[in-house]
Design an enzyme around this catalytic site. Structure first.
Site, PDB file in Angstrom:
ATOM      1  N   ARG A  37       0.826  -1.207   0.000  1.00  0.00           N
ATOM      2  CA  ARG A  37       0.000   0.000   0.000  1.00  0.00           C
ATOM      3  C   ARG A  37       0.861   1.258   0.000  1.00  0.00           C
ATOM      4  O   ARG A  37       1.789   1.391   0.798  1.00  0.00           O
ATOM      5  CB  ARG A  37      -0.931   0.000   1.202  1.00  0.00           C
ATOM      6  N   GLU A  53      -3.105  -8.150  -5.025  1.00  0.00           N
ATOM      7  CA  GLU A  53      -4.490  -8.564  -5.254  1.00  0.00           C
ATOM      8  C   GLU A  53      -4.573 -10.023  -5.694  1.00  0.00           C
ATOM      9  O   GLU A  53      -5.461 -10.758  -5.282  1.00  0.00           O
ATOM     10  CB  GLU A  53      -5.163  -7.650  -6.290  1.00  0.00           C
ATOM     11  N   LEU A  96       1.451 -21.341  -0.889  1.00  0.00           N
ATOM     12  CA  LEU A  96       0.434 -20.292  -0.846  1.00  0.00           C
ATOM     13  C   LEU A  96      -0.924 -20.798  -1.325  1.00  0.00           C
ATOM     14  O   LEU A  96      -1.954 -20.193  -1.039  1.00  0.00           O
ATOM     15  CB  LEU A  96       0.883 -19.094  -1.696  1.00  0.00           C
ATOM     16  N   GLY A  97      -0.925 -21.917  -2.034  1.00  0.00           N
ATOM     17  CA  GLY A  97      -2.182 -22.548  -2.439  1.00  0.00           C
ATOM     18  C   GLY A  97      -2.833 -21.925  -3.658  1.00  0.00           C
ATOM     19  O   GLY A  97      -2.391 -20.898  -4.159  1.00  0.00           O
ATOM     20  N   TYR A  98      -3.899 -22.587  -4.144  1.00  0.00           N
ATOM     21  CA  TYR A  98      -4.643 -22.129  -5.320  1.00  0.00           C
ATOM     22  C   TYR A  98      -3.665 -21.788  -6.448  1.00  0.00           C
ATOM     23  O   TYR A  98      -3.539 -20.646  -6.879  1.00  0.00           O
ATOM     24  CB  TYR A  98      -5.519 -20.930  -4.973  1.00  0.00           C
ATOM     25  N   TYR A 136     -13.363  -8.242 -10.491  1.00  0.00           N
ATOM     26  CA  TYR A 136     -12.962  -7.665  -9.205  1.00  0.00           C
ATOM     27  C   TYR A 136     -11.535  -7.114  -9.267  1.00  0.00           C
ATOM     28  O   TYR A 136     -11.270  -5.980  -8.855  1.00  0.00           O
ATOM     29  CB  TYR A 136     -13.053  -8.689  -8.069  1.00  0.00           C
ATOM     30  N   ASP A 154     -14.663  -6.970  -2.305  1.00  0.00           N
ATOM     31  CA  ASP A 154     -14.117  -8.224  -1.772  1.00  0.00           C
ATOM     32  C   ASP A 154     -14.999  -8.701  -0.619  1.00  0.00           C
ATOM     33  O   ASP A 154     -16.071  -8.141  -0.358  1.00  0.00           O
ATOM     34  CB  ASP A 154     -12.656  -8.037  -1.337  1.00  0.00           C
ATOM     35  N   CYS A 216     -17.380   2.329  14.512  1.00  0.00           N
ATOM     36  CA  CYS A 216     -17.578   2.417  13.061  1.00  0.00           C
ATOM     37  C   CYS A 216     -18.027   3.822  12.655  1.00  0.00           C
ATOM     38  O   CYS A 216     -18.968   4.361  13.247  1.00  0.00           O
ATOM     39  CB  CYS A 216     -18.605   1.377  12.613  1.00  0.00           C
TER      40      CYS A 216
END
Length: 364
Positions: A37, A53, A96-98, A136, A154, A216
């Site tokens: 960021r 992302e 990390l998977g996927y 997205y 998200d 909030c």
């Protein structure tokens, strides 16, 4: 004197108009510090936004952090990543998977380098043409990196919006409605900050359990809070549990080496390293699995390890029976397989399920 209905409508309109400003004011005071960021007032790097992302899809911030830093150190920009081999990318991604994300990550970097001179397209439409970038991700990069007035939604943002407006329709059917409502939280500028503010709000305040509603910035007219049933949102259709699949993994050692192979490019865990194994089927039994063992000179009997290795994929749980065998020093690897030093397994693109199987098989 205005009617009660007109007064309520005016208040609702004023409240809706003030939400983006309230959100950004809160974000300026409470924004998370994340390695991808940009600091306040700085322009975001599209490469860092895109890389984060892709990594954050179905994976938490704490898990992604070290991987992001590792990738950035190895490949500091998209051109460097585009010149890397897919095998190197898969190795760095291991754990990390996927893994389709890693293959798409590499394909996207290659496309940006080859077709766009190493510069990401600066529009949502242009980003959508790249491998692995869906609606997205295109919105997220467009908003955060290029300040285009669009709202990525998200899981965190889904939760905030569904509570704020008490969206009764369950997910995933409610996604278009939530997307529409989330767009109302965009101000006239700072689209990226608006999106990241909602992400941070969902992560730190509007949490799945025990949300800190008192803190909030949007609590004044949150419909779910006023009703007192915040935790029941977002509504979700009941999940169907995947059918348990079973299989076998064969741990073959040749001294200090292990027999492995590379999975087919397409499909589950495509292009990753694995030990030889059987098909993973709901009706798999030991006899059928053993018939798929690799044929190796000198191996007439397999030793079955006590217990099973379990792993849960997105759509199904898996149980693997582990068989082991030792072979002589000069035993050749069967076609399509290879020997690798056990000491260098950390450098292989091994998915977590294979790391579990190997650990169980080598445990004496």
């Amino acid at each position: 004197m205005p009617s009660l209905a007109a007064s309520k409508k005016q208040n609702a309109t004023e409240s809706s108009a003030s939400r983006p400003a309230l959100l950004l004011d809160w974000y300026d005071r409470h924004r998370r510090r994340l390695p991808w960021r940009a600091a306040a007032g700085e322009r975001a790097d599209p490469y860092r936004v895109w890389l984060s992302e892709i990594m954050l899809q179905q994976t938490g911030v704490k898990t992604v952090g070290p991987y992001f830093e590792k990738f950035l150190a190895r490949w500091p920009d998209v051109a460097a990543l585009g010149r890397a081999s897919q095998d190197d990318v898969l190795r760095m991604w291991a754990g990390l998977g996927y893994y389709s994300r890693a293959r798409n990550l590499h394909a996207c970097a290659v496309a940006v380098l080859r077709d766009h001179g190493g510069v990401f397209p600066g529009s949502e439409e242009g980003l959508r043409t790249l491998p692995g970038i869906g609606p997205y991700t295109a919105r997220a990069i467009a908003a955060i990196a290029f300040d285009i007035r669009t709202m990525p939604v998200d899981g965190n943002i889904e939760r905030v919006v569904s509570r704020l407006y008490a969206v009764e329709e369950p997910l995933p059917q409610a996604k278009p409605r939530i997307q529409e409502l989330a767009a109302t939280l965009l101000g006239s500028s700072r689209a990226g900050d608006s999106a990241q503010a909602l992400m941070d709000l969902g992560s730190s305040i509007c949490t799945p359990k025990k949300p800190a509603c008192a803190l909030c910035p949007l609590n004044g007219d949150c419909a779910a809070r006023l009703r007192g049933d915040q935790e029941s949102f977002p509504r979700k259709a009941p999940k169907k549990a995947g059918t348990l699949r079973r299989g076998a993994a064969f741990i073959v050692t040749r001294g200090d080496e292990l027999l492995v192979r590379t999975r087919a490019e397409k499909g589950l865990l495509g292009g990753m390293t694995e030990v030889p194994g059987s098909d993973w089927l709901a009706g798999q039994d030991d006899k059928a699995a053993l018939k798929q063992a690799p044929e190796l000179k000198g191996v007439t009997r397999w030793h079955r390890k006590v217990g099973v290795v379990t792993h849960v994929f997105t759509h199904f749980p898996l149980e693997l029976v582990i068989y082991t065998a030792d072979v002589a020093a000069r035993t050749r690897a069967p076609a399509g397989m290879r020997w690798v030093p056990i000491a260098t397994l950390a450098d292989e693109a091994l998915p977590n399920v294979m790391r579990k199987a190997i650990a169980h098989g080598l445990d004496s």
